[in-house]
Motif scaffolding. Structure first.
Motif, PDB file in Angstrom:
ATOM      1  N   UNK A  94       0.902  -1.111   0.037  1.00 52.14           N
ATOM      2  CA  UNK A  94      -0.134  -0.065   0.128  1.00 52.14           C
ATOM      3  C   UNK A  94       0.733   1.339  -0.048  1.00 52.14           C
ATOM      4  N   UNK A  95       1.994   1.111   0.739  1.00 50.76           N
ATOM      5  CA  UNK A  95       2.745   2.396   0.695  1.00 50.76           C
ATOM      6  C   UNK A  95       3.660   2.538  -0.577  1.00 50.76           C
ATOM      7  N   UNK A  96       3.896   1.733  -1.184  1.00 44.84           N
ATOM      8  CA  UNK A  96       4.550   1.687  -2.651  1.00 44.84           C
ATOM      9  C   UNK A  96       4.381   2.877  -3.416  1.00 44.84           C
ATOM     10  N   UNK A  97       3.159   3.000  -4.115  1.00 46.85           N
ATOM     11  CA  UNK A  97       2.841   3.921  -4.817  1.00 46.85           C
ATOM     12  C   UNK A  97       2.813   5.367  -4.174  1.00 46.85           C
ATOM     13  N   UNK A  98       2.535   5.503  -2.803  1.00 49.12           N
ATOM     14  CA  UNK A  98       2.579   6.818  -2.168  1.00 49.12           C
ATOM     15  C   UNK A  98       3.986   7.038  -1.947  1.00 49.12           C
ATOM     16  N   UNK A  99       4.775   6.100  -1.618  1.00 52.54           N
ATOM     17  CA  UNK A  99       6.246   6.812  -1.630  1.00 52.54           C
ATOM     18  C   UNK A  99       6.897   7.219  -2.843  1.00 52.54           C
ATOM     19  N   UNK A 100       6.577   6.290  -3.981  1.00 46.93           N
ATOM     20  CA  UNK A 100       6.505   6.952  -5.522  1.00 46.93           C
ATOM     21  C   UNK A 100       6.208   8.228  -5.721  1.00 46.93           C
ATOM     22  N   UNK A 101       5.038   8.485  -5.350  1.00 41.52           N
ATOM     23  CA  UNK A 101       4.369   9.779  -5.481  1.00 41.52           C
ATOM     24  C   UNK A 101       5.044  10.769  -4.885  1.00 41.52           C
ATOM     25  N   UNK A 102       5.608  10.578  -3.462  1.00 43.89           N
ATOM     26  CA  UNK A 102       6.344  11.553  -2.788  1.00 43.89           C
ATOM     27  C   UNK A 102       7.911  11.854  -3.346  1.00 43.89           C
ATOM     28  N   UNK A 103       8.562  10.857  -3.921  1.00 41.87           N
ATOM     29  CA  UNK A 103       9.571  10.885  -4.831  1.00 41.87           C
ATOM     30  C   UNK A 103       9.466  11.810  -5.936  1.00 41.87           C
ATOM     31  N   UNK A 104       8.348  11.486  -6.609  1.00 42.22           N
ATOM     32  CA  UNK A 104       7.954  12.216  -7.870  1.00 42.22           C
ATOM     33  C   UNK A 104       7.796  13.876  -7.427  1.00 42.22           C
ATOM     34  N   UNK A 105       7.060  14.310  -6.323  1.00 41.10           N
ATOM     35  CA  UNK A 105       6.920  15.360  -5.696  1.00 41.10           C
ATOM     36  C   UNK A 105       8.392  16.265  -5.564  1.00 41.10           C
ATOM     37  N   UNK A 106       9.337  15.504  -4.922  1.00 48.46           N
ATOM     38  CA  UNK A 106      10.395  15.824  -4.755  1.00 48.46           C
ATOM     39  C   UNK A 106      11.105  16.596  -5.805  1.00 48.46           C
ATOM     40  N   UNK A 107      11.218  15.857  -6.912  1.00 45.01           N
ATOM     41  CA  UNK A 107      11.590  16.104  -8.273  1.00 45.01           C
ATOM     42  C   UNK A 107      10.870  17.123  -8.920  1.00 45.01           C
ATOM     43  N   UNK A 108       9.806  17.096  -8.577  1.00 46.53           N
ATOM     44  CA  UNK A 108       8.903  18.025  -9.286  1.00 46.53           C
ATOM     45  C   UNK A 108       9.009  19.498  -8.953  1.00 46.53           C
ATOM     46  N   UNK A 109       9.190  19.531  -7.557  1.00 46.29           N
ATOM     47  CA  UNK A 109       9.364  20.702  -6.754  1.00 46.29           C
ATOM     48  C   UNK A 109      10.793  21.417  -6.886  1.00 46.29           C
ATOM     49  N   UNK A 110      11.699  20.712  -7.689  1.00 43.79           N
ATOM     50  CA  UNK A 110      12.917  21.302  -8.400  1.00 43.79           C
ATOM     51  C   UNK A 110      12.715  21.893  -9.662  1.00 43.79           C
ATOM     52  N   UNK A 111      11.525  21.773 -10.143  1.00 40.10           N
ATOM     53  CA  UNK A 111      11.257  22.364 -11.316  1.00 40.10           C
ATOM     54  C   UNK A 111      11.389  21.461 -12.559  1.00 40.10           C
ATOM     55  N   UNK A 112      11.529  20.042 -12.069  1.00 35.65           N
ATOM     56  CA  UNK A 112      11.686  19.107 -13.417  1.00 35.65           C
ATOM     57  C   UNK A 112      10.140  18.390 -13.760  1.00 35.65           C
TER      58      UNK A 112
END
Length: 445
Positions: A232-250
């Motif tokens: 259950x946590x797997x896609x939630x963690x993946x989303x948080x990693x994606x948000x980390x890169x998104x917030x750097x402008x990528x």
């Protein structure tokens, strides 16, 4: 500037608590464990560490809280657990993503799965997060080149779009995602593999994606035998990693394979917490969990990047109205349906064009391009409506000029749907226009 190794060491030292409260096991039913002594020390979702009498440990999540005890959902069956075994709180499950995670395979708790040391970032992130405020989000962006004529034209994917790929097992869903990973335009790719067979995780990353694809990819994986909390946590963690890169402008391309296994894992956790599976086998909280996950993807706020998300949905018996498919279809910006009958005929990708839709249209295409798409859809629909008559040999050529065009268009269109391309989107539209031209449905202009 701090050295990465020093920053990594500092982050590890900051995670060490100066003192820890200790609870004790008071009961277990073979599935969950009740612990006393931590009632005012833990929160829902915290990680607990149970220390057995022989010194081995058992990890689990805080599932329920009460005045008298804490309910722990262990990652594995609570074998060899005894009354009064010690339990400590490891705190909330947080991650420290970093640029060094590109090319790595990581579990939902931020630990490496590829037997290599993992450098962690300086900032700590809770995996739960809110989407950007609606009024601050940017509109959908430009069309993305996908490597397929079909997705470049009739089913376009634009930057910031959220798309679902719906398919039964063995219809080519994972292979389609792999092709998109290798060819689609993005700065960073985040791939969540939820409930996959263990051998397939290594095979998918090394052979299917390959070294070139992995160089810009972070893989978050939880195998089929992982705990329901991890899946259950797997896609939630993946989303948080994606948000980390998104917030750097990528621009981040997020793939989740599959949302169905995420929903099934959530059902296991929710039922263990006392929810009743009343929604066609799923508890009432499941639609909310799926919606929250999907809403976190999409265009970012002004000054940040975007998350283009593609969620795969494993539909039982190819039933598009099964619960998870029905929940997800309403919150996405489009859906692609893979048809088993087409896959059995050797057509890949086995896309049922008439059942699939991209909600980026008509904005994502020009007026002329939308006209080409409309004509192609009309001919495909015309053929589909009379397919039984044609295949039975009961149709006489010349009886219906429009159907004659649809039959002529069909053979060219099948080849178009499976064709890959490394050329521009405009040239994909030119290929579709030629299909119409050869069938007599469009004049050569």
């Amino acid at each position: 500037m701090q050295q990465p190794a020093l920053a990594h060491l500092k982050s590890k030292l900051s995670d060490i608590a100066q003192a820890r409260s200790v609870g004790r096991v008071i009961s277990t039913d073979g599935h969950t464990i009740k612990v006393t002594g931590l009632e005012d020390q833990v929160r829902l979702g915290d990680r607990l560490r149970l220390i057995r009498g022989d010194g081995s440990t058992l990890m689990g999540d805080v599932l329920c809280l009460s005045d008298e005890h804490v309910t722990m959902l262990p990652d594995t069956q609570p074998q060899q657990v005894a009354l009064s075994d010690r339990v400590t709180n490891d705190g909330p499950s947080q991650i420290r993503p970093d640029q060094c995670w590109l090319g790595r395979v990581i579990d939902p708790y931020g630990r490496p799965l590829d037997d290599k040391p993992l450098v962690t970032g300086e900032r700590v992130f809770n995996i739960l997060n809110n989407p950007p405020p609606p009024v601050r989000r940017k509109p959908l962006g430009d069309r993305l080149s996908t490597g397929f004529h079909l997705f470049n034209t009739m089913l376009p994917i634009v930057q910031g779009q959220r798309l679902g790929v719906f398919a039964g097992s063995g219809v080519g869903k994972s292979m389609l995602l792999a092709d998109m990973i290798r060819t689609m335009e993005a700065d960073v790719i985040v791939l969540a593999l939820v409930g996959e067979r263990g051998r397939e995780i290594n095979e998918f990353t090394q052979r299917v994606i390959g070294e070139a694809g992995m160089s810009r990819t972070v893989v978050i994986a939880a195998s089929a035998d992982a705990a329901s909390t991890a899946r259950m946590r797997c896609p939630i963690t993946a989303m948080r990693v994606a948000e980390y890169f998104r917030d750097t402008g990528l621009h981040v391309l997020l793939f989740v394979d599959s949302i169905t296994r995420f929903a099934e894992a959530h059902r296991e956790v929710a039922v263990s917490a006392g929810e009743f599976p009343s929604l066609r086998g799923f508890p009432p909280s499941t639609p909310g969990q799926i919606t929250k996950l999907a809403e976190r993807a999409g265009p970012g706020a002004k000054g940040t990047g975007d998350i283009t998300a593609i969620f795969s949905v494993l539909v039982a018996a190819s039933d598009m109205n099964e619960p998870v498919a029905d929940m997800l279809r309403g919150v996405l910006d489009g859906h692609v349906v893979l048809d088993r009958a087409l896959a059995d005929q050797g057509q890949f990708p086995a896309v049922d064009v008439l059942q699939s839709v991209s909600r980026s249209l008509p904005r994502a295409a020009t007026v002329r391009e939308n006209e080409i798409i409309s004509r192609a859809r009309r001919l495909a629909s015309k053929y589909h409506g009379s397919s039984a008559l044609i295949e039975a040999g009961l149709y006489t050529e010349g009886s219906d000029p429009d159907l004659d065009q649809a039959i002529a268009f069909k053979s060219h269109f099948v080849e178009f749907c499976v064709s890959r391309t490394d050329r521009s989107i405009e040239e994909s539209f030119e290929a579709l226009r030629l299909c119409l031209l050869r069938s007599g449905a469009q004049k050569d202009t």
